[in-house]
Design an enzyme around this catalytic site. Structure first.
Site, PDB file in Angstrom:
ATOM      1  N   LYS A  10       0.897  -1.220  -0.096  1.00 26.63           N
ATOM      2  CA  LYS A  10       0.074   0.156  -0.100  1.00 26.63           C
ATOM      3  C   LYS A  10       0.842   1.130   0.021  1.00 26.63           C
ATOM      4  O   LYS A  10       1.924   1.199   0.344  1.00 26.63           O
ATOM      5  CB  LYS A  10      -0.991  -0.208   1.229  1.00 26.63           C
ATOM      6  CG  LYS A  10      -0.509  -0.220   2.537  1.00 26.63           C
ATOM      7  CD  LYS A  10      -1.424  -0.736   3.336  1.00 26.63           C
ATOM      8  CE  LYS A  10      -0.682  -1.575   4.626  1.00 26.63           C
ATOM      9  NZ  LYS A  10      -0.817  -3.016   4.559  1.00 26.63           N
ATOM     10  N   SER A 335      -2.333   6.731  13.732  1.00 26.91           N
ATOM     11  CA  SER A 335      -1.396   5.860  12.815  1.00 26.91           C
ATOM     12  C   SER A 335      -2.096   5.056  11.951  1.00 26.91           C
ATOM     13  O   SER A 335      -3.313   4.686  12.362  1.00 26.91           O
ATOM     14  CB  SER A 335      -0.289   5.113  13.624  1.00 26.91           C
ATOM     15  OG  SER A 335      -0.949   4.221  14.683  1.00 26.91           O
ATOM     16  N   TYR A 336      -1.539   4.169  11.059  1.00 28.24           N
ATOM     17  CA  TYR A 336      -2.382   3.434  10.108  1.00 28.24           C
ATOM     18  C   TYR A 336      -3.436   2.377  11.037  1.00 28.24           C
ATOM     19  O   TYR A 336      -2.901   1.568  12.008  1.00 28.24           O
ATOM     20  CB  TYR A 336      -1.345   2.323   9.550  1.00 28.24           C
ATOM     21  CG  TYR A 336      -2.033   1.552   8.347  1.00 28.24           C
ATOM     22  CD1 TYR A 336      -2.310   2.205   7.316  1.00 28.24           C
ATOM     23  CD2 TYR A 336      -2.232   0.093   8.429  1.00 28.24           C
ATOM     24  CE1 TYR A 336      -2.890   1.474   6.398  1.00 28.24           C
ATOM     25  CE2 TYR A 336      -2.721  -0.296   7.316  1.00 28.24           C
ATOM     26  CZ  TYR A 336      -3.267   0.308   6.161  1.00 28.24           C
ATOM     27  OH  TYR A 336      -3.787  -0.546   5.365  1.00 28.24           O
ATOM     28  N   PRO A 337      -4.526   2.528  10.704  1.00 26.93           N
ATOM     29  CA  PRO A 337      -5.663   1.731  11.444  1.00 26.93           C
ATOM     30  C   PRO A 337      -6.076   0.363  11.386  1.00 26.93           C
ATOM     31  O   PRO A 337      -6.493  -0.237  12.078  1.00 26.93           O
ATOM     32  CB  PRO A 337      -6.933   2.521  11.189  1.00 26.93           C
ATOM     33  CG  PRO A 337      -6.688   3.069   9.927  1.00 26.93           C
ATOM     34  CD  PRO A 337      -5.243   3.212   9.700  1.00 26.93           C
TER      35      PRO A 337
END
Length: 833
Positions: A10, A335-337
């Site tokens: 990603k 931050s990235y969940p």
DNA sequence: GCAAGGTC
């Protein structure tokens, strides 16, 4: 100079990894699809100086589907989906143009390093990427190795550099196990879903679900909810007894004592104990013990825990929570969940993260105190090697985030949870009062040997209570425990069973199965309970793991598992009558549902309109069902008939902003002309002469989309409008006109069909008191102020130009119309050829 | 129109 292409799963990871490997010196640009970025820098690879290009995909590049003709539900027997129907890989998201993007970037590259997530799905994506890029990469000299796999367990400098220094190869077996899963899920899910849907929807009119779906994750998920429902239903309250004693000391208020045996189900036994104690007037303290009730500090937050907490303490559904979390992430608040990890690495900057919160008015004081006192390490959790736990990255205020439903609440919750990591009970309840221990009645100080006076001792009769429905949080826990779904797909499965009308979400986010959900699950129990048991997933996964570990052959495992489910399918097919008995008891036959609406063109009797999903028309005379557009209202259209088949037309009206068009129930499912597809109304019908067709009512090429035509809505007066028959563009015009008609002539400038308008004398906005005018909607100066562009639904901010303000039509429509406007005579001619 | 899995 040689080039190394590197690909992550990603965009966010590509960026983090590039930053680490380039030591912050990479230059970045957007890729051609707008979603992925390319980060470039110079570095060394196998001892040589080289150019590095780090980019990413967005999850899977490809997804599996049947080849086109097997997607026709009417012509394909679902049983064929187990073996006969061929599958093909299609681009997972055609809009992203991922294959093209990868090829453009990979062209001329000499080496590739695959940085996909280190799980089986990631391994599978490695090969999807390789399939796309290998044909365009520079051919290696001799047998030189050009494909490498980086294996990393966290996104930290040390880990990423370590991965870079010992590159391996992508694991074909793990990738194959995912190929097998995809094919199994597709074949099994679609076969059962199509069969059930067609069978039950052909018989019942009030199932109220557009789809009777089956899947190895969603069905067991529903199973959990129904299992609890059954427990509640079959619950028989039992009577039990407890001893209750009240004692007091001096002037203190009396204290109610609990019995350490809790309860007895035999009244006589209870009475016996009461009788024994009744002889005493005093109670002596035998021993004193204190139970430690302080709550443990929570673990750092991972996705599943976030979903649980959001559901149980914020009342937010998992799907909604993920949307909000995604937004907080892209805006830089958290931050990235999506992570399974709930443990912070030793070198994670805990203090720096906390400092970000030091100025937040809500907890500045507590945070500052913590910072000055020094931190304990958070509790040790599990590191899944994906992303750090979900962490607040920036202080937020309600003012910044209050706008979107739940955004502020979720941000706040997350900051609170982060804050708790170091803080003991007493402290963190200052910011999160709901986590506090309930204040118990003040316990009088007592010591061994103290004597209390007995006020009363009695036997109290009580009844056992049934359990409650599962909460969303309970369900998430069950799914996680049985390996149903993943952190990313759990919200989807829960959403599915609710969308399909199998469960409803009640207050307190409790999931209550509907009749349909209950009957389905009971039906599976009756025919083949394995279809609904949570083990259905784990059993298949066990087989798949054999492929991943190289212990079994991909083809053999796939065939074997498919065979088992094919047999299950045939057995289910043969025993459908026993499931149907349950359906009969709960639902009404299709012929007994709905209300008469329009006449059938074949038998000329009234057909019934069934409003429950999927809304449709049913002709009892012919025993035929005709589909209708979903999500809108249907009414009879002035008893007008389709000239092709004599079916009475119905008028479809959308809920929002009232776009509407007539349609023929027969043509809708059986397109009459070669250039038409299923699901078209009269506004897309190319009939050359019918007064309701596109040919008669079409005015001009749509001002926004490529293929659409603006069609007069003949039923819209006195607030007349024309609407695009493909997109949601709507043009309001000639308000209060008495009549609006499409003329045969076309505009000489833009070739749009001319429009003839009649106004009432008193209301006419036309100059010089005129009541009639004929001209081009876009070019005629007289019409200029009477035309206004709108959208049926305001979906996208970029589409709100015009914003409802009155604007002249002149020039605007024409400017955007690059393609030749519809020429009616040409269309007619084409039809007759 | 269908599954589940990635991700935007």
């Amino acid at each position: 100079m040689k080039t190394v292409l590197m690909v992550a799963e990603k965009p966010s990871l590509a960026q983090s990894i590039a930053k680490i490997l380039s030591k912050g010196s990479c230059s970045s640009r957007k890729g051609l699809n707008g979603a992925c970025s390319v980060h470039e820098y110079m570095g060394t690879f196998s001892g040589q100086s080289m150019r590095f290009k780090m980019t990413s995909v967005c999850g899977h590049v490809m997804s599996l589907d049947f080849i086109g003709k097997y997607n026709n539900w009417d012509k394909v027997d679902p049983a064929e989906l187990f073996s006969k129907a061929p599958t093909e890989k299609k681009e997972a998201n055609p809009k992203l143009n991922m294959v093209k993007f990868l090829q453009v970037e990979a062209k001329g590259c000499d080496y590739v390093v695959l940085w996909l997530d280190c799980d089986k799905e990631g391994e599978n994506i490695c090969f999807e990427v390789l399939d796309a890029i290998e044909p365009v990469m520079t051919r290696p000299y001799g047998g030189e190795k050009t494909v490498y796999r980086a294996k990393f367990s966290s996104i930290t400098d040390t880990d990423i550099w370590a991965a870079m220094s010992k590159l391996g190869e992508p694991n074909r077996n793990e990738a194959l196990s995912v190929d097998a899963r995809q094919e199994l899920d597709l074949r099994i899910g679609c076969a059962f879903t199509r069969f059930q849907t067609k069978y039950f929807q052909g018989k019942y009119g009030n199932l109220d679900s557009s789809l009777i779906s089956f899947g190895p994750c969603q069905t067991p998920t529903l199973g959990f909810c129904v299992e609890r429902h059954d427990k509640i239903q079959s619950f028989k309250p039992e009577t039990y007894w407890v001893i209750q004693a009240k004692v007091f000391k001096g002037k203190d208020s009396p204290l109610t004592l609990d019995w350490d045996r809790v309860r007895v189900f035999d009244r006589e036994v209870g009475q016996m104990f009461v009788n024994i104690t009744k002889t005493s007037k005093e109670a002596k303290v035998e021993s004193v013990s204190k139970k430690e009730k302080a709550k443990q500090r929570p673990l750092a937050l991972n996705t599943v825990e976030m979903l649980r907490v959001a559901s149980s303490s914020l009342g937010m559904g998992p799907q909604h929570t993920m949307q909000i979390a995604e937004r907080l992430y892209t805006q830089g608040y958290i931050s990235y969940p999506r992570t399974e990890t709930n443990h912070y690495h030793d070198n994670f900057d805990l203090k720096g993260t906390l400092k970000q919160q030091a100025n937040n008015p809500f907890w500045a004081q507590e945070v500052k105190a913590l910072l000055s006192e020094g931190l304990n390490r958070p509790r040790k959790g599990a590191d899944a090697g994906d992303h750090p736990p979900i962490t607040p990255m920036r202080a937020a205020s309600e003012g910044e985030l209050g706008g979107y439903g739940g955004t502020w609440k979720l941000a706040w919750e997350q900051a609170c949870l982060y804050y708790q990591l170091w803080v003991d009970q007493i402290c963190f309840t200052e910011v999160m009062p709901w986590l506090g221990i309930p204040v118990e009645e003040a316990m009088p100080v007592c010591e061994r040997g103290d004597v209390f006076s007995v006020e009363e001792v009695k036997l109290v009769e009580r009844q056992t209570c049934p359990p409650d429905y599962l909460t969303e949080a309970d369900l998430i826990t069950l799914m996680e425990k049985h390996g149903i779904g993943t952190d990313a797909s759990i919200p989807v499965h829960i959403n599915n069973i609710s969308q399909r009308n199998y469960v409803t979400v009640e207050s307190g986010r409790k999931l209550k199965p509907t009749n349909l959900g209950i009957v389905l699950v009971h039906g599976y129990y009756k025919t083949d309970a394995e279809l609904v048991l949570p083990t259905i997933r784990s059993a298949v996964e066990k087989q798949l793991n054999l492929i991943a570990q190289g212990k079994a052959n991909y083809q053999q495992v796939l065939q074997h598992t498919l065979d088992i489910f094919k047999r299950k399918f045939h057995y289910f097919f043969d025993s459908i009558a026993s499931m149907d008995e349950l359906m009969e008891a709960s639902f009404s036959p299709i012929a007994a549902t709905g209300k008469p609406l329009s006449r059938c063109g074949k038998c000329h009797r009234f057909m019934k309109y069934i409003q429950a999903k999927p809304s449709r028309l049913h002709c009892a005379g012919c025993d035929e069902t005709y589909s209708l557009p979903q999500n809108g209202a249907i009414k009879l259209y002035k008893e007008l008939r389709c000239p092709l088949d004599e079916f009475e037309l119905v008028l479809w009206t959308s809920g929002s902003r009232g776009k509407s068009y007539p349609l023929c129930p027969y043509c809708f499912s059986n397109p009459p002309f070669r250039d038409m597809k299923k699901g078209m109304g009269c506004n897309e019908c190319t009939h050359p002469s019918c007064q309701h067709s596109l040919n008669s009512l079409g005015i001009a090429q749509c001002v926004e989309c490529e293929a659409g035509v603006l069609v007069l809505d003949p039923n819209s007066g006195p607030k007349w409008k024309m609407a695009c028959n493909k997109c949601n563009v709507m043009v309001h015009f000639f308000e209060q006109a008495h009549r609006v008609q499409v003329a045969l002539e076309s505009c000489e400038t833009c070739e749009a069909s001319l429009v003839a308008v009649d106004f009432n004398k008193t209301r006419s906005p036309l100059p010089d008191g005129e009541t009639q005018h004929s001209g081009c909607v876009f070019c005629d100066p007289v019409f200029q102020d009477l035309v206004e562009l709108k959208h049926a639904t305001m979906r996208h901010p970029s589409m709100t130009r015009g914003g409802g303000a009155r604007r002249g039509g002149r020039g605007r429509g024409r400017g955007r119309r690059e393609k030749k406007p519809k020429d009616k005579m040409a269309a007619l001619a084409a039809y007759f050829v």
